[in-house]
Scaffold this motif. Structure first.
Motif, PDB file in Angstrom:
ATOM      1  N   VAL A 190     -37.071  -9.348 -54.828  1.00 44.86           N
ATOM      2  CA  VAL A 190     -36.243 -10.402 -55.423  1.00 44.86           C
ATOM      3  C   VAL A 190     -36.992 -11.114 -56.548  1.00 44.86           C
ATOM      4  CG1 VAL A 190     -34.873 -10.757 -53.348  1.00 44.86           C
ATOM      5  CG2 VAL A 190     -36.992 -12.046 -53.640  1.00 44.86           C
ATOM      6  N   SER A 191     -37.979 -10.446 -57.105  1.00 47.23           N
ATOM      7  CA  SER A 191     -38.773 -11.045 -58.182  1.00 47.23           C
ATOM      8  C   SER A 191     -37.895 -11.362 -59.390  1.00 47.23           C
ATOM      9  CB  SER A 191     -39.884 -10.079 -58.600  1.00 47.23           C
ATOM     10  OG  SER A 191     -40.546 -10.538 -59.755  1.00 47.23           O
ATOM     11  N   LYS A 192     -38.262 -12.432 -60.115  1.00 44.60           N
ATOM     12  CA  LYS A 192     -37.524 -12.808 -61.318  1.00 44.60           C
ATOM     13  C   LYS A 192     -37.737 -11.801 -62.447  1.00 44.60           C
ATOM     14  CE  LYS A 192     -37.826 -17.758 -60.285  1.00 44.60           C
ATOM     15  NZ  LYS A 192     -38.341 -19.081 -60.748  1.00 44.60           N
ATOM     16  N   LYS A 193     -38.915 -11.158 -62.449  1.00 42.85           N
ATOM     17  CA  LYS A 193     -39.237 -10.225 -63.522  1.00 42.85           C
ATOM     18  C   LYS A 193     -39.597  -8.859 -62.954  1.00 42.85           C
ATOM     19  CE  LYS A 193     -41.071 -13.801 -66.624  1.00 42.85           C
ATOM     20  NZ  LYS A 193     -42.244 -14.246 -67.421  1.00 42.85           N
ATOM     21  N   PHE A 194     -39.376  -7.820 -63.737  1.00 41.82           N
ATOM     22  CA  PHE A 194     -39.841  -6.489 -63.370  1.00 41.82           C
ATOM     23  C   PHE A 194     -40.225  -5.707 -64.621  1.00 41.82           C
ATOM     24  CE2 PHE A 194     -35.101  -5.963 -63.285  1.00 41.82           C
ATOM     25  CZ  PHE A 194     -34.957  -5.021 -64.309  1.00 41.82           C
ATOM     26  N   ILE A 195     -40.990  -4.636 -64.401  1.00 42.19           N
ATOM     27  CA  ILE A 195     -41.476  -3.768 -65.473  1.00 42.19           C
ATOM     28  C   ILE A 195     -40.814  -2.396 -65.341  1.00 42.19           C
ATOM     29  CG2 ILE A 195     -43.459  -2.450 -66.303  1.00 42.19           C
ATOM     30  CD1 ILE A 195     -43.813  -5.148 -67.209  1.00 42.19           C
ATOM     31  N   THR A 196     -40.327  -1.883 -66.457  1.00 43.11           N
ATOM     32  CA  THR A 196     -39.787  -0.514 -66.494  1.00 43.11           C
ATOM     33  C   THR A 196     -40.544   0.277 -67.551  1.00 43.11           C
ATOM     34  OG1 THR A 196     -37.570  -1.243 -65.863  1.00 43.11           O
ATOM     35  CG2 THR A 196     -37.740   0.898 -66.917  1.00 43.11           C
ATOM     36  N   CYS A 197     -40.931   1.493 -67.212  1.00 41.37           N
ATOM     37  CA  CYS A 197     -41.543   2.400 -68.183  1.00 41.37           C
ATOM     38  C   CYS A 197     -40.656   3.627 -68.346  1.00 41.37           C
ATOM     39  CB  CYS A 197     -42.930   2.862 -67.732  1.00 41.37           C
ATOM     40  SG  CYS A 197     -44.163   1.574 -67.687  1.00 41.37           S
ATOM     41  N   THR A 198     -40.444   4.021 -69.579  1.00 38.15           N
ATOM     42  CA  THR A 198     -39.766   5.277 -69.869  1.00 38.15           C
ATOM     43  C   THR A 198     -40.777   6.188 -70.560  1.00 38.15           C
ATOM     44  OG1 THR A 198     -39.006   4.815 -72.119  1.00 38.15           O
ATOM     45  CG2 THR A 198     -37.707   3.873 -70.310  1.00 38.15           C
ATOM     46  N   ASN A 199     -40.315   7.366 -70.959  1.00 39.60           N
ATOM     47  CA  ASN A 199     -41.221   8.253 -71.702  1.00 39.60           C
ATOM     48  C   ASN A 199     -41.376   7.823 -73.156  1.00 39.60           C
ATOM     49  OD1 ASN A 199     -38.549   8.875 -72.144  1.00 39.60           O
ATOM     50  ND2 ASN A 199     -38.880  11.074 -72.354  1.00 39.60           N
ATOM     51  N   ARG A 200     -40.763   6.650 -73.529  1.00 39.22           N
ATOM     52  CA  ARG A 200     -40.860   6.159 -74.904  1.00 39.22           C
ATOM     53  C   ARG A 200     -41.369   4.729 -75.020  1.00 39.22           C
ATOM     54  NH1 ARG A 200     -34.961   8.282 -77.166  1.00 39.22           N
ATOM     55  NH2 ARG A 200     -35.232  10.480 -76.579  1.00 39.22           N
ATOM     56  N   LYS A 201     -41.192   3.921 -73.963  1.00 40.56           N
ATOM     57  CA  LYS A 201     -41.546   2.504 -74.103  1.00 40.56           C
ATOM     58  C   LYS A 201     -41.760   1.841 -72.757  1.00 40.56           C
ATOM     59  CE  LYS A 201     -36.659   1.020 -74.427  1.00 40.56           C
ATOM     60  NZ  LYS A 201     -35.998   2.335 -74.589  1.00 40.56           N
ATOM     61  N   ILE A 202     -42.303   0.605 -72.841  1.00 38.60           N
ATOM     62  CA  ILE A 202     -42.455  -0.290 -71.702  1.00 38.60           C
ATOM     63  C   ILE A 202     -41.506  -1.465 -71.913  1.00 38.60           C
ATOM     64  CG2 ILE A 202     -44.030  -1.838 -70.466  1.00 38.60           C
ATOM     65  CD1 ILE A 202     -46.342  -0.066 -71.458  1.00 38.60           C
ATOM     66  N   VAL A 203     -40.784  -1.857 -70.867  1.00 37.16           N
ATOM     67  CA  VAL A 203     -39.844  -2.977 -70.967  1.00 37.16           C
ATOM     68  C   VAL A 203     -40.168  -4.004 -69.888  1.00 37.16           C
ATOM     69  CG1 VAL A 203     -37.436  -3.707 -70.919  1.00 37.16           C
ATOM     70  CG2 VAL A 203     -38.033  -1.459 -71.850  1.00 37.16           C
ATOM     71  N   LEU A 204     -40.332  -5.260 -70.310  1.00 35.60           N
ATOM     72  CA  LEU A 204     -40.500  -6.390 -69.397  1.00 35.60           C
ATOM     73  C   LEU A 204     -39.180  -7.148 -69.376  1.00 35.60           C
ATOM     74  CD1 LEU A 204     -42.169  -8.373 -67.667  1.00 35.60           C
ATOM     75  CD2 LEU A 204     -42.886  -9.468 -69.799  1.00 35.60           C
ATOM     76  N   TYR A 205     -38.574  -7.259 -68.193  1.00 35.69           N
ATOM     77  CA  TYR A 205     -37.254  -7.881 -68.073  1.00 35.69           C
ATOM     78  C   TYR A 205     -37.328  -9.118 -67.193  1.00 35.69           C
ATOM     79  CZ  TYR A 205     -32.212  -8.435 -67.434  1.00 35.69           C
ATOM     80  OH  TYR A 205     -30.933  -8.940 -67.419  1.00 35.69           O
ATOM     81  N   ASP A 206     -36.648 -10.179 -67.629  1.00 35.10           N
ATOM     82  CA  ASP A 206     -36.540 -11.424 -66.870  1.00 35.10           C
ATOM     83  C   ASP A 206     -35.113 -11.549 -66.355  1.00 35.10           C
ATOM     84  OD1 ASP A 206     -36.131 -14.196 -66.152  1.00 35.10           O
ATOM     85  OD2 ASP A 206     -37.986 -14.663 -67.219  1.00 35.10           O
ATOM     86  N   ARG A 207     -34.946 -11.487 -65.041  1.00 35.47           N
ATOM     87  CA  ARG A 207     -33.597 -11.506 -64.455  1.00 35.47           C
ATOM     88  C   ARG A 207     -32.956 -12.890 -64.552  1.00 35.47           C
ATOM     89  NH1 ARG A 207     -33.485  -7.794 -59.002  1.00 35.47           N
ATOM     90  NH2 ARG A 207     -35.402  -8.846 -58.378  1.00 35.47           N
ATOM     91  N   ASP A 208     -33.750 -13.933 -64.497  1.00 32.11           N
ATOM     92  CA  ASP A 208     -33.193 -15.280 -64.607  1.00 32.11           C
ATOM     93  C   ASP A 208     -32.630 -15.535 -65.996  1.00 32.11           C
ATOM     94  OD1 ASP A 208     -33.555 -16.013 -62.047  1.00 32.11           O
ATOM     95  OD2 ASP A 208     -35.203 -17.417 -62.403  1.00 32.11           O
ATOM     96  N   LEU A 209     -33.401 -15.179 -67.027  1.00 32.80           N
ATOM     97  CA  LEU A 209     -32.994 -15.427 -68.406  1.00 32.80           C
ATOM     98  C   LEU A 209     -32.144 -14.302 -68.990  1.00 32.80           C
ATOM     99  CD1 LEU A 209     -36.380 -16.823 -69.789  1.00 32.80           C
ATOM    100  CD2 LEU A 209     -34.421 -18.115 -68.887  1.00 32.80           C
ATOM    101  N   GLU A 210     -32.113 -13.146 -68.268  1.00 30.47           N
ATOM    102  CA  GLU A 210     -31.396 -11.964 -68.737  1.00 30.47           C
ATOM    103  C   GLU A 210     -31.895 -11.547 -70.126  1.00 30.47           C
ATOM    104  OE1 GLU A 210     -27.211 -12.619 -68.486  1.00 30.47           O
ATOM    105  OE2 GLU A 210     -27.191 -12.689 -66.288  1.00 30.47           O
ATOM    106  N   THR A 211     -33.201 -11.553 -70.277  1.00 25.66           N
ATOM    107  CA  THR A 211     -33.821 -11.163 -71.548  1.00 25.66           C
ATOM    108  C   THR A 211     -34.868 -10.087 -71.297  1.00 25.66           C
ATOM    109  OG1 THR A 211     -35.472 -12.930 -71.342  1.00 25.66           O
ATOM    110  CG2 THR A 211     -33.477 -13.415 -72.622  1.00 25.66           C
ATOM    111  N   LYS A 212     -35.170  -9.354 -72.333  1.00 22.25           N
ATOM    112  CA  LYS A 212     -36.176  -8.305 -72.214  1.00 22.25           C
ATOM    113  C   LYS A 212     -37.109  -8.331 -73.412  1.00 22.25           C
ATOM    114  CE  LYS A 212     -33.788  -4.523 -74.584  1.00 22.25           C
ATOM    115  NZ  LYS A 212     -33.349  -3.120 -74.507  1.00 22.25           N
ATOM    116  N   LYS A 213     -38.313  -7.824 -73.183  1.00 21.36           N
ATOM    117  CA  LYS A 213     -39.263  -7.552 -74.250  1.00 21.36           C
ATOM    118  C   LYS A 213     -39.603  -6.075 -74.165  1.00 21.36           C
ATOM    119  CE  LYS A 213     -41.317 -12.175 -74.371  1.00 21.36           C
ATOM    120  NZ  LYS A 213     -42.571 -12.972 -74.272  1.00 21.36           N
TER     121      LYS A 213
END
Length: 406
Positions: free
Chosen positions: A257-280
């Protein structure tokens, strides 16, 4: 009667009382030793009978579970741990441990199973909250299970790998059971076992049985998707472009239930904030460096399990430096390994491409890592203590340090 005689009588009486107490204690000790010897014998009889049943199952398959060489199986297990066990898993909630390479973990194995040899390779361990364990190595399957007559005691035994034909895990409404050679060894409340663990262990055992040791990006992508809940999966899919594959996913500090999570693809890294619904988003060809170090808010010592220490991961691009403080050390090292696998051969600050425009969709400047709530850290420590990763003494020591900050 004179005073001298009175003192003598009192002394004799005291001596008789002491002798009587000592005799009673000796009898109680003798009785305790007798009862313990009887208990040990009953446990041995039960264990011997169980081992005999495991060695001679009613319907033994044609071939054992492990049909490959030690090096091949060990390499596959390590690869599986990185690519299929670790993604989308909760390090603090999982009951599965694979291929540990830290000294503390191996010491715990020797403590539970004195006959374990350092020459055999640890493959995986399943441990429930009651301390029951199934451990598979390149040579044996070990078990430590509650003694049915008295759950204060354990039955401990092993069988050689050539007599191991199958391991299955079944989850019902109330209980989850782990069976070896079709014999139930561990039964634990269903709510304690995450569906992710069942999916992962079933996949590992199926691959082990079929010598299916090759794991490609398409399989990793599909397996991560199968472990994510529908809402999170929908968010993650929104990050993907055509033909882009998921290769890694990590919950913030292992919490589902973390507010943030990390996703990696074969092209990039994505940091997502579930509270703010924003990504880097950080395309690999825009990352100048990715480094890891122990977190400044770490609440564990190096003397504990290294993979469970909080970690600061620094991603440096031409525009900013982003510090990520939501990963444990083992997860951060996996993130670093993925970056090193997929980054271009040479990356320079003056070589942007068309994907640079998506590097930041929120504030481009990094913010310093937030100091985590001491109460939340104490709760995480309690989980580690329950899993046996830290001792009661270590837990209390760290708890006092954290409470002092309030």
């Amino acid at each position: 009667m004179g005073l001298k005689d009175l003192f003598k009588d009192v002394t004799d009486l005291a001596k008789e009382s002491i002798d009587s107490i000592q005799a009673d204690l000796a009898l109680k000790k003798e009785e305790q030793e007798r009862l313990r010897a009887e208990m040990d014998q009953r446990i041995k009889t039960y264990t011997d009978t169980l081992v005999e049943q495991l060695l001679n199952p009613v319907e033994a398959p044609a071939s054992p579970l492990i049909n490959a060489g030690d090096d091949e199986v060990t390499m596959f297990t390590r690869n599986f741990s990185d690519k299929l066990l670790l993604p989308a898993n909760s390090p603090v909630a999982t009951k599965i441990e694979m291929y540990p390479n830290d000294e503390k973990a191996l010491k715990n194995v020797l403590k539970n199973f004195p006959t374990y040899s350092m020459q055999e390779q640890f493959l995986f361990q399943f441990k429930d909250s009651k301390g029951q364990i199934i451990l598979l190595t390149t040579s044996h399957l070990y078990f430590k299970i509650l003694f049915p007559e008295n759950p204060s005691f354990f039955a401990i035994g092993s069988i050689p790998r050539e007599k191991l034909f199958c391991i299955t895990i079944n989850k019902g409404d109330a209980h989850c059971s782990l069976l070896v050679n079709a014999i139930t060894l561990i039964t634990t409340p269903a709510e304690e076992i995450k569906s992710i663990d069942i999916i992962t262990l079933t996949e590992y055992l199926g691959r082990l049985k079929n010598n299916d040791f090759v794991i490609d990006d398409a399989q990793v992508d599909a397996f991560i998707a199968s472990k994510l809940d529908p809402t999170t999966l929908e968010i993650v899919k929104s990050f993907l472009e055509p033909n882009e594959k998921l290769v890694y996913f990590a919950w913030g500090m292992g919490s589902l239930v973390s507010k943030k999570f990390i996703t990696c693809t074969n092209r990039k890294i994505v940091l997502y904030d579930r509270d703010l619904e924003t990504k880097k988003s950080f395309p690999y060809d825009q990352i100048l460096s990715l480094t890891t170090q122990l977190s400044t808010v770490s609440f564990l010592d190096l003397s504990l399990t290294l993979g469970m220490n909080p970690n600061d991961t620094e991603i440096k691009t031409a525009d900013a430096i982003e510090t990520i403080s939501i990963l444990y050390a083992g997860e951060a090292e996996r993130l670093k390994a993925i970056y090193n696998t997929y980054k271009p051969a040479e990356v320079t600050p003056d070589a942007p491409d068309s994907s640079a425009s998506e590097a930041f969709e929120t504030v481009p400047q990094a913010t310093p890592p937030a100091q985590e709530d001491p109460i939340a850290l104490i709760e995480k420590l309690a989980v580690l203590k329950e899993k046996g990763i830290i001792s009661e003494e270590e837990f209390n020591q760290k708890k006092e340090q954290l409470l002092a900050k309030l």
